[in-house]
Design a protein around this motif. Structure first.
Motif, PDB file in Angstrom:
ATOM      1  N   GLY A 138      40.063 -47.788  22.663  1.00 46.75           N
ATOM      2  CA  GLY A 138      41.328 -46.851  21.758  1.00 46.75           C
ATOM      3  C   GLY A 138      42.428 -47.302  22.190  1.00 46.75           C
ATOM      4  O   GLY A 138      43.024 -46.286  22.219  1.00 46.75           O
ATOM      5  N   LEU A 139      42.701 -48.464  22.677  1.00 46.86           N
ATOM      6  CA  LEU A 139      43.778 -48.653  23.253  1.00 46.86           C
ATOM      7  C   LEU A 139      44.685 -49.100  22.442  1.00 46.86           C
ATOM      8  O   LEU A 139      44.029 -49.893  21.960  1.00 46.86           O
ATOM      9  N   PRO A 140      45.972 -49.759  22.731  1.00 48.54           N
ATOM     10  CA  PRO A 140      47.231 -50.053  21.460  1.00 48.54           C
ATOM     11  C   PRO A 140      46.805 -51.890  22.038  1.00 48.54           C
ATOM     12  O   PRO A 140      46.690 -52.124  22.523  1.00 48.54           O
ATOM     13  N   GLN A 141      47.544 -52.349  20.486  1.00 49.83           N
ATOM     14  CA  GLN A 141      47.472 -54.102  20.759  1.00 49.83           C
ATOM     15  C   GLN A 141      48.289 -53.827  21.970  1.00 49.83           C
ATOM     16  O   GLN A 141      48.043 -55.049  22.803  1.00 49.83           O
ATOM     17  N   ASP A 142      49.456 -53.585  22.433  1.00 54.41           N
ATOM     18  CA  ASP A 142      51.096 -54.207  22.916  1.00 54.41           C
ATOM     19  C   ASP A 142      50.873 -52.568  23.565  1.00 54.41           C
ATOM     20  O   ASP A 142      51.411 -51.769  23.058  1.00 54.41           O
ATOM     21  N   PRO A 143      51.769 -52.369  25.105  1.00 51.73           N
ATOM     22  CA  PRO A 143      52.246 -50.903  25.538  1.00 51.73           C
ATOM     23  C   PRO A 143      53.870 -51.176  24.859  1.00 51.73           C
ATOM     24  O   PRO A 143      54.836 -52.251  24.777  1.00 51.73           O
ATOM     25  N   PRO A 144      54.576 -51.212  24.597  1.00 50.60           N
ATOM     26  CA  PRO A 144      55.733 -50.095  24.144  1.00 50.60           C
ATOM     27  C   PRO A 144      57.010 -50.276  25.474  1.00 50.60           C
ATOM     28  O   PRO A 144      56.623 -50.520  26.422  1.00 50.60           O
ATOM     29  N   ASN A 145      58.017 -51.313  24.637  1.00 49.84           N
ATOM     30  CA  ASN A 145      58.984 -51.172  25.517  1.00 49.84           C
ATOM     31  C   ASN A 145      59.138 -51.932  27.008  1.00 49.84           C
ATOM     32  O   ASN A 145      59.454 -51.383  27.914  1.00 49.84           O
ATOM     33  N   VAL A 146      58.234 -52.950  26.762  1.00 48.31           N
ATOM     34  CA  VAL A 146      58.018 -54.200  27.763  1.00 48.31           C
ATOM     35  C   VAL A 146      59.468 -54.583  28.178  1.00 48.31           C
ATOM     36  O   VAL A 146      60.207 -55.157  27.310  1.00 48.31           O
ATOM     37  N   PRO A 147      59.947 -54.358  29.693  1.00 47.60           N
ATOM     38  CA  PRO A 147      61.407 -54.622  30.716  1.00 47.60           C
ATOM     39  C   PRO A 147      60.834 -56.445  30.296  1.00 47.60           C
ATOM     40  O   PRO A 147      60.093 -57.284  30.019  1.00 47.60           O
ATOM     41  N   ALA A 148      62.522 -56.826  29.630  1.00 46.63           N
ATOM     42  CA  ALA A 148      63.058 -57.592  29.836  1.00 46.63           C
ATOM     43  C   ALA A 148      62.253 -59.286  31.250  1.00 46.63           C
ATOM     44  O   ALA A 148      62.249 -60.436  30.763  1.00 46.63           O
ATOM     45  N   GLY A 149      62.026 -58.318  32.245  1.00 52.39           N
ATOM     46  CA  GLY A 149      62.077 -59.195  33.576  1.00 52.39           C
ATOM     47  C   GLY A 149      60.347 -59.529  33.286  1.00 52.39           C
ATOM     48  O   GLY A 149      60.328 -60.283  34.112  1.00 52.39           O
ATOM     49  N   GLY A 150      60.015 -58.784  32.737  1.00 52.46           N
ATOM     50  CA  GLY A 150      58.218 -59.724  32.772  1.00 52.46           C
ATOM     51  C   GLY A 150      57.406 -58.164  32.809  1.00 52.46           C
ATOM     52  O   GLY A 150      57.616 -57.227  32.995  1.00 52.46           O
TER      53      GLY A 150
END
Length: 363
Positions: free
Chosen positions: A129-141
């Motif tokens: 039930g988890l999303p494909q990816d988390p939103p708003n991933v910071p550019a630094g990793g």
């Protein structure tokens, strides 16, 4: 395959398919391998290559060209899970919360009827039930601590095990739980243990290519034709979801193992089969969780209860006749490598993963 159509015709058809894919999609380079009938487990595979490694005027890809495996990495992570289950260190229906670092909160689905927690098997089959990816991933990793902070605030919309949604986040969580289980520094160390225990001859399958290997690295490009970054911004938290690099030579070895054509110390005894792993039997290792994880993104996957029922049936029935004594779940494998993966060596960055501290999980 050889009974009805000659190998030469099959090879010609595969070559035409690879060439058509290359020209239709206007990609920089692509490589593929296939075993003629009866040759799985050998180095005598068919090689199909089109384009170049690094744009116009560069060399064509070959057997030793390094590619970013992308989500084929998930098949290694799933095998690590099966190994831990076979050794009796966990069961596939173990809850993720019970293995998470101290202070981490894994989302659960709660109603007036009760609470359903995410299990390891749910993560491996994209049914947590988890999303494909988390939103708003910071550019630094994106670090494991970042991932656990996100999960702390995430609310499940569906009960784990009852719906399928492809999830890089789920495999990122699974790999980090396995790293935590073995008290290792990161996924690279966990993957090295898999190669050591399994005695897999995969010299070019690595998390962090060495300088010599980077000279053989195929460059990736985005949809605009620009060089893509070497490491995606979700690493190192998602190393176990898509961060490995490899060659077609190594990939065909891994395919042979998953097809049951190569043996390994990780192989189960003849009496072992996949259903045992639900109970975490220390006698079994054979189930290739890679089969359960490598579903097409658009394909239908039955609910977790049906998967469980199938595994229980396999536990009762044992290995099928005609499968060479191997678990039926071992009989499927797939290797795919192309230069869409994105791997530019000059943007190399390898942040330390480290162990997650409780104080990193708050906020």
């Amino acid at each position: 395959m050889g009974n009805t159509v000659s190998d030469s015709k099959v090879k010609a058809a595969l070559a035409a398919t690879v060439e058509l894919y290359y020209r239709t999609n206007k990609i920089v380079g692509i490589i593929a391998g296939a075993f003629p009938a009866g040759t799985a487990g050998t180095s005598n595979y068919w090689l199909f290559a089109e384009g170049t490694m690094r744009g116009p005027n560069s060399t064509p890809p070959d057997r030793k060209t390094m590619w970013q495996l992308g989500s084929v990495t998930k098949t290694f992570t799933a095998t690590l899970l099966a190994g831990a289950a076979s050794e009796g260190r966990l069961a596939l229906d173990t809850t993720v919360q019970s293995l998470a670092p101290s202070g981490a909160v894994i989302p659960a689905y709660s109603t007036y009827q009760g609470t359903t927690e995410i299990r390891l098997l749910d993560l491996a089959t994209h049914t947590a039930g988890l999303p494909q990816d988390p939103p708003n991933v910071p550019a630094g990793g994106y670090t494991p601590s970042d991932m656990y902070r996100y999960l702390r605030g995430y609310a499940l919309a569906v009960r784990p095990g009852e719906g399928w949604n492809y999830s890089n986040l789920g495999y990122g969580l699974l790999s980090n739980v396995l790293v935590n289980l073995d008290d290792l520094k990161g996924y690279g160390a966990l993957f090295d243990e898999l190669k050591r225990k399994g005695k897999f001859e995969l010299p070019d399958t690595v998390l962090d290519p060495k300088p010599e290997q980077r000279t053989r690295l195929a460059w990736g490009y985005d949809a605009t034709g620009a060089r893509a970054p070497w490491r995606t911004v979700t690493w190192p938290a998602f190393d176990g979801s898509g961060a490995l690099y490899s060659t077609i030579d190594d990939a065909m070895v891994w395919l042979s193992y998953n097809l049951g054509a190569l043996s390994s110390p990780l192989d189960p005894p003849a009496s072992c089969h996949s259903g045992c792993l639900l109970q975490g039997s220390s006698e079994c290792h054979g189930a290739r969780m890679a089969v359960l994880s490598a579903r097409r993104r658009t394909g239908h996957v039955p609910g977790q209860r049906r998967i469980d029922q199938r595994l229980q049936q396999l536990c009762r029935l044992g290995p099928r006749a005609g499968s060479g004594g191997r678990d039926p779940l071992q009989q499927l494998g797939r290797v795919a490598s192309n230069s869409w993966s994105g791997n530019a060596p000059d943007s190399h960055a390898s942040p330390a993963t480290g162990q997650v501290k409780p104080e990193d999980l708050s906020g």
